[in-house]
Design an enzyme around this catalytic site. Sequence first.
Site, PDB file in Angstrom:
ATOM      1  N   ASP A  61       0.855  -1.190   0.000  1.00 19.05           N
ATOM      2  CA  ASP A  61       0.000   0.000   0.000  1.00 19.05           C
ATOM      3  C   ASP A  61       0.895   1.246   0.000  1.00 19.05           C
ATOM      4  O   ASP A  61       1.897   1.313   0.712  1.00 19.05           O
ATOM      5  CB  ASP A  61      -0.925   0.002   1.228  1.00 19.05           C
ATOM      6  CG  ASP A  61      -2.067   0.988   1.074  1.00 19.05           C
ATOM      7  OD1 ASP A  61      -3.224   0.564   0.956  1.00 19.05           O
ATOM      8  OD2 ASP A  61      -1.799   2.224   1.066  1.00 19.05           O
ATOM      9  N   HIS A 115     -10.454  -5.513  -3.361  1.00 18.36           N
ATOM     10  CA  HIS A 115      -9.143  -5.714  -2.726  1.00 18.36           C
ATOM     11  C   HIS A 115      -9.321  -6.011  -1.257  1.00 18.36           C
ATOM     12  O   HIS A 115     -10.288  -5.574  -0.644  1.00 18.36           O
ATOM     13  CB  HIS A 115      -8.239  -4.492  -2.907  1.00 18.36           C
ATOM     14  CG  HIS A 115      -8.816  -3.200  -2.400  1.00 18.36           C
ATOM     15  ND1 HIS A 115      -9.747  -2.483  -3.117  1.00 18.36           N
ATOM     16  CD2 HIS A 115      -8.618  -2.508  -1.254  1.00 18.36           C
ATOM     17  CE1 HIS A 115     -10.082  -1.390  -2.452  1.00 18.36           C
ATOM     18  NE2 HIS A 115      -9.424  -1.382  -1.299  1.00 18.36           N
TER      19      HIS A 115
HETATM   20  P1  AMP Z   1      -9.754   1.400   0.153  1.00 22.58           P
HETATM   21  O1  AMP Z   1      -9.827   2.721   0.862  1.00 22.58           O
HETATM   22  O2  AMP Z   1     -10.123   0.229   1.010  1.00 22.58           O
HETATM   23  O3  AMP Z   1     -10.488   1.435  -1.153  1.00 22.58           O
HETATM   24  O4  AMP Z   1      -8.206   1.163  -0.134  1.00 22.58           O
HETATM   25  C1  AMP Z   1      -7.524   1.757  -1.181  1.00 22.58           C
HETATM   26  C2  AMP Z   1      -6.065   1.709  -0.797  1.00 22.58           C
HETATM   27  O5  AMP Z   1      -5.291   1.889  -1.965  1.00 22.58           O
HETATM   28  C3  AMP Z   1      -5.621   2.795   0.191  1.00 22.58           C
HETATM   29  O6  AMP Z   1      -5.090   2.182   1.373  1.00 22.58           O
HETATM   30  C4  AMP Z   1      -4.540   3.554  -0.585  1.00 22.58           C
HETATM   31  O7  AMP Z   1      -3.471   3.970   0.235  1.00 22.58           O
HETATM   32  C5  AMP Z   1      -4.112   2.553  -1.613  1.00 22.58           C
HETATM   33  N1  AMP Z   1      -3.568   3.088  -2.842  1.00 22.58           N
HETATM   34  C6  AMP Z   1      -4.056   4.086  -3.615  1.00 22.58           C
HETATM   35  N2  AMP Z   1      -3.283   4.292  -4.688  1.00 22.58           N
HETATM   36  C7  AMP Z   1      -2.257   3.387  -4.612  1.00 22.58           C
HETATM   37  C8  AMP Z   1      -1.120   3.095  -5.424  1.00 22.58           C
HETATM   38  N3  AMP Z   1      -0.872   3.753  -6.560  1.00 22.58           N
HETATM   39  N4  AMP Z   1      -0.287   2.115  -5.019  1.00 22.58           N
HETATM   40  C9  AMP Z   1      -0.518   1.432  -3.875  1.00 22.58           C
HETATM   41  N5  AMP Z   1      -1.584   1.655  -3.074  1.00 22.58           N
HETATM   42  C10 AMP Z   1      -2.434   2.629  -3.430  1.00 22.58           C
END
Ligand code: AMP
Length: 114
Positions: free
Chosen positions: A32, A100
């Site tokens: 993440d 996810h």
């Molecule tokens: P959610 O809020 O459960 O939809 O989780 C989305 C997650 O994606 C969050 O914890 C973000 O920090 C993560 N995220 C967003 N963009 C990226 C990226 N480019 N690479 C890795 N993680 C990401």
Amino acid sequence: MPARDCLFCRIGSGQIPSKVVLQDDEMFAFEDINPQAPVHVLVIPKRHIGGLNDAGERALLGRLLETAALVAKKKGIAESGYRVVANTGREGGQTVFHLHVHVLGGRQMTWPPG
Ligand code: AMP
Ligand code: ZN
């Protein structure tokens, strides 16, 4: 949402770089970008599925959780313990609408979550 516009479709296909933890033909696990614990890995199916409400396939959901457990083992937190979270929908806190699970660990988790 068309897959080409989906951030996690692009990460899962390698179009957007990420720190890969493991992958196989169906699943992709990566760090993440904004970690909430010493270990914070996301596991996604490579194929676009919007979220848990759209994931009708038992086999795919089984593989998602199985991969989360493999990630925990690989990151060395299988024995100490960890949390697997699937934020779903607006009030569930989902911000990326590609299925996810978060694998969080390396510290004591608290309850209830925020
Ligand atoms: P959610 O809020 O459960 O939809 O989780 C989305 C997650 O994606 C969050 O914890 C973000 O920090 C993560 N995220 C967003 N963009 C990226 C990226 N480019 N690479 C890795 N993680 C990401
Ligand atoms: Zn997607």
